[in-house]
Scaffold this motif. Structure first.
Motif, short mmCIF file in Angstrom:
data_model
loop_
_atom_site.label_atom_id
_atom_site.label_comp_id
_atom_site.label_asym_id
_atom_site.label_seq_id
_atom_site.Cartn_x
_atom_site.Cartn_y
_atom_site.Cartn_z
N ASP A 1 0.81 -1.24 0.00
CA ASP A 1 0.00 0.00 0.00
C ASP A 1 0.84 1.28 0.00
OD1 ASP A 1 -2.67 -1.27 0.18
OD2 ASP A 1 -1.94 -1.92 2.13
N ALA A 2 2.14 1.18 -0.17
CA ALA A 2 2.99 2.37 -0.20
C ALA A 2 3.01 2.96 -1.61
CB ALA A 2 4.40 2.03 0.25
N GLU A 3 3.37 4.24 -1.70
CA GLU A 3 3.50 4.92 -2.99
C GLU A 3 4.82 5.69 -3.01
OE1 GLU A 3 0.27 7.31 -4.31
OE2 GLU A 3 -1.27 5.83 -3.76
N VAL A 4 5.61 5.45 -4.05
CA VAL A 4 6.93 6.08 -4.16
C VAL A 4 7.13 6.64 -5.56
CG1 VAL A 4 9.43 5.71 -4.07
CG2 VAL A 4 7.94 4.53 -2.43
N LEU A 5 7.58 7.89 -5.62
CA LEU A 5 8.09 8.49 -6.85
C LEU A 5 9.60 8.56 -6.70
CD1 LEU A 5 7.95 9.99 -9.55
CD2 LEU A 5 7.54 12.10 -8.26
N TYR A 6 10.32 7.87 -7.58
CA TYR A 6 11.78 7.77 -7.49
C TYR A 6 12.39 8.31 -8.77
CZ TYR A 6 16.19 5.69 -5.80
OH TYR A 6 17.47 5.49 -5.32
N LEU A 7 13.23 9.34 -8.65
CA LEU A 7 13.87 9.96 -9.80
C LEU A 7 15.36 9.66 -9.79
CD1 LEU A 7 12.34 13.57 -9.48
CD2 LEU A 7 11.30 11.59 -10.58
N ILE A 8 15.89 9.19 -10.91
CA ILE A 8 17.33 9.04 -11.09
C ILE A 8 17.77 10.07 -12.12
CG2 ILE A 8 19.21 7.54 -11.82
CD1 ILE A 8 17.55 5.15 -10.98
N VAL A 9 18.59 11.02 -11.69
CA VAL A 9 19.10 12.07 -12.58
C VAL A 9 20.61 11.91 -12.67
CG1 VAL A 9 19.26 14.55 -12.99
CG2 VAL A 9 17.20 13.60 -11.92
N GLN A 10 21.07 11.49 -13.83
CA GLN A 10 22.49 11.21 -14.05
C GLN A 10 23.03 12.21 -15.06
OE1 GLN A 10 25.73 10.50 -16.11
NE2 GLN A 10 24.12 9.33 -17.16
N ASP A 11 23.96 13.07 -14.63
CA ASP A 11 24.57 14.04 -15.53
C ASP A 11 26.08 14.12 -15.28
OD1 ASP A 11 24.42 15.28 -13.09
OD2 ASP A 11 23.51 17.13 -13.81
N GLN A 12 26.72 12.96 -15.34
CA GLN A 12 28.17 12.90 -15.16
C GLN A 12 28.86 13.66 -16.30
OE1 GLN A 12 29.60 11.73 -12.58
NE2 GLN A 12 28.46 9.99 -11.73
N PRO A 13 30.10 14.13 -16.08
CA PRO A 13 30.84 14.80 -17.16
C PRO A 13 31.20 13.84 -18.28
CG PRO A 13 32.25 14.45 -15.25
CD PRO A 13 30.85 14.08 -14.82
N ASP A 14 31.59 14.41 -19.42
CA ASP A 14 31.81 13.61 -20.62
C ASP A 14 32.94 12.60 -20.49
OD1 ASP A 14 29.74 14.91 -21.85
OD2 ASP A 14 31.00 16.32 -22.96
N GLY A 15 33.83 12.78 -19.52
CA GLY A 15 34.95 11.85 -19.38
C GLY A 15 34.72 10.73 -18.38
N ALA A 16 33.54 10.64 -17.79
CA ALA A 16 33.28 9.68 -16.72
C ALA A 16 32.66 8.39 -17.23
CB ALA A 16 32.37 10.30 -15.66
N THR A 17 33.00 7.29 -16.57
CA THR A 17 32.30 6.01 -16.75
C THR A 17 31.36 5.83 -15.58
OG1 THR A 17 34.12 4.97 -17.96
CG2 THR A 17 32.57 3.50 -16.86
N HIS A 18 30.08 5.59 -15.88
CA HIS A 18 29.08 5.47 -14.83
C HIS A 18 28.36 4.13 -14.96
CE1 HIS A 18 26.06 6.68 -11.87
NE2 HIS A 18 25.18 6.10 -12.68
N LEU A 19 28.40 3.35 -13.89
CA LEU A 19 27.70 2.06 -13.81
C LEU A 19 26.64 2.17 -12.73
CD1 LEU A 19 30.79 -0.35 -13.89
CD2 LEU A 19 29.47 0.52 -15.83
N GLY A 20 25.38 2.13 -13.12
CA GLY A 20 24.28 2.24 -12.17
C GLY A 20 23.40 1.01 -12.20
#
Length: 422
Positions: free
Chosen positions: A210-229
């Protein structure tokens, strides 16, 4: 006699193994945690995924990951302003959580370092399979993060923002959240930084009945980064989870989404925007399990590709045999703004129940020249007209969130990307 030799490690694989040896004595954890770390680094030693691994077919990670920077203990990033104004912020700066956490009514916050030290988090470091490269890298190196426990029936007055901020080197965090029965919350996961870093971040979200969640993932790493999510979620009975994902940065990005609709009446909604520019590669891979009857899901992904960018969306929906009355819909739409850009889409449905309503679709297109001509014939210059058409293409996904404050904040992020990439 047949002999099987291990392929020679790439420079990136060798750097990861060397970094583990150097940092092992500094990583928190009891014996149980160290067993999980050892298993994780053995998975890395066996080799990073190649195109031969089905779930990584469009992202040849072993080939594409050419370098891994060393840990930079001198890096001092600064926490940015929250995405949603007025949010309560929990920041992890270059892999280290704040020693003092804010008091939030109905919420208990614990540093992950403490749960690693006492061993209580060891079971969560188990890898999900042989293709779980993100889980393996993160389990080997994670040293901190936050464990957030939202009490049953709590209704958070302010959004909660979990920030993972880097300033170069390596950063590895975990952000588990447990939402009690009947609770209400808006949570933002911010992935950002300023350096040419190697980042892994794994989230676990348990949404109670019965729970309600709004979850936002905002990823704006710089152009030289490797990001594993990696985002993992389990949805309880009559619970609702709305997940919004925006990828607007990073040189090499892989965002995995793994969701299980585990309670009858559970509803999952995914809305995603991938903004790809330059010579970058972004892969969003989703696996959704409808494990019980009477659950519903809707996934809408919009992609904008310019420059020499390459993108991937893999979405697989599994409907278990006893999950009757499942309603699942998935759509992925891509707008190519460059002859050199690429986007690969692989929607899948695996259905073992016979009383369901399921469907998926994918499109790839360019800007409609009739629409462009219509705007330009009314005195709008070509660059502005193209911008209006691209924004209109993305607007439906953002405006579907309905909450005005959230829509305005995300449109502002969209404007920032357009200002940088034209």
């Amino acid at each position: 006699m047949n002999m099987h030799t291990q392929p020679q490690r790439t420079a990136a694989e060798a750097a990861l193994v060397s970094a583990f040896d150097e940092r092992l004595s500094l990583l928190p954890g009891d014996g149980a945690v160290m067993v999980k770390r050892d298993a994780a680094i053995e998975a890395v030693k066996a080799g990073l995924p190649t195109r031969r691994v089905e779930s990584w077919h469009y992202t040849d990670f072993r080939r594409m990951l050419t370098t891994v920077p060393a840990h930079d203990l001198t890096a001092k990033p600064t926490a940015p302003a929250p995405v949603l104004e007025g949010s309560t912020v929990l920041a992890v700066l270059n892999g280290v959580a704040a020693a003092k956490t804010p008091d939030i009514e109905g919420v208990t916050v614990t540093r992950l370092e403490d749960k690693l030290t006492d061993g209580s988090f060891a079971p969560a470091l188990e890898l999900s399979g042989s293709d779980d490269a993100i889980g393996a890298v993160n389990a080997a190196f994670v040293a901190d993060g936050y464990f957030v426990d939202i009490a049953a029936g709590a209704a958070l007055e302010k959004p909660l923002e979990l920030q993972n901020v880097q300033a170069g080197g390596q950063t590895h965090v975990r952000l588990p959240v447990r939402v009690g029965a009947g609770a209400r919350a808006t949570i933002v996961e911010r992935q950002t930084g300023t350096g040419e870093a190697f980042v892994s971040s794994v989230g676990h979200l348990l949404v109670g009945d019965d729970a309600e969640v709004l979850y936002l993932i905002v990823q704006d790493q710089p152009d030289g980064a490797t990001h594993l999510g990696q985002f993992n979620a389990e949805i309880g009975k009559n619970a609702k989870l709305t997940l919004f994902v925006m990828n607007a940065g990073g040189k090499l990005v892989r965002q995995e989404i793994r969701v299980t609709a585990a309670g009858e009446g559970g509803v999952f909604t995914l809305r995603g925007i991938n903004l790809l520019a330059g010579d970058t590669h972004t892969d969003v891979t989703m696996v959704l399990d409808h494990a019980v009857p009477h659950t519903a899901s809707t996934e809408v992904i919009r992609n904008v590709v310019t420059g020499k960018a390459r993108g991937v969306f893999q979405g697989r929906i599994n409907v278990f045999q006893h999950a009757q009355k499942t309603d699942a819909r998935m759509a992925c739409n891509t707008l190519l703004l460059s002859d050199d850009g690429e986007f690969s889409t692989k929607p899948e449905l695996e259905i073992f129940a016979d009383d369901v309503a399921c469907g998926h679709g994918a499109t790839v297109t360019e800007i409609d020249h009739n629409h462009l001509f219509y705007l330009m014939a009314r005195g709008i210059d070509e660059k502005t007209a193209r911008g209006l058409l691209v924004r209109a293409f993305l607007a439906e996904v953002i405006e579907g969130l309905e909450e005005e404050e959230v829509v305005d904040a995300l449109e502002e992020r969209l404007g920032d990307w357009f200002a940088t990439h034209g």
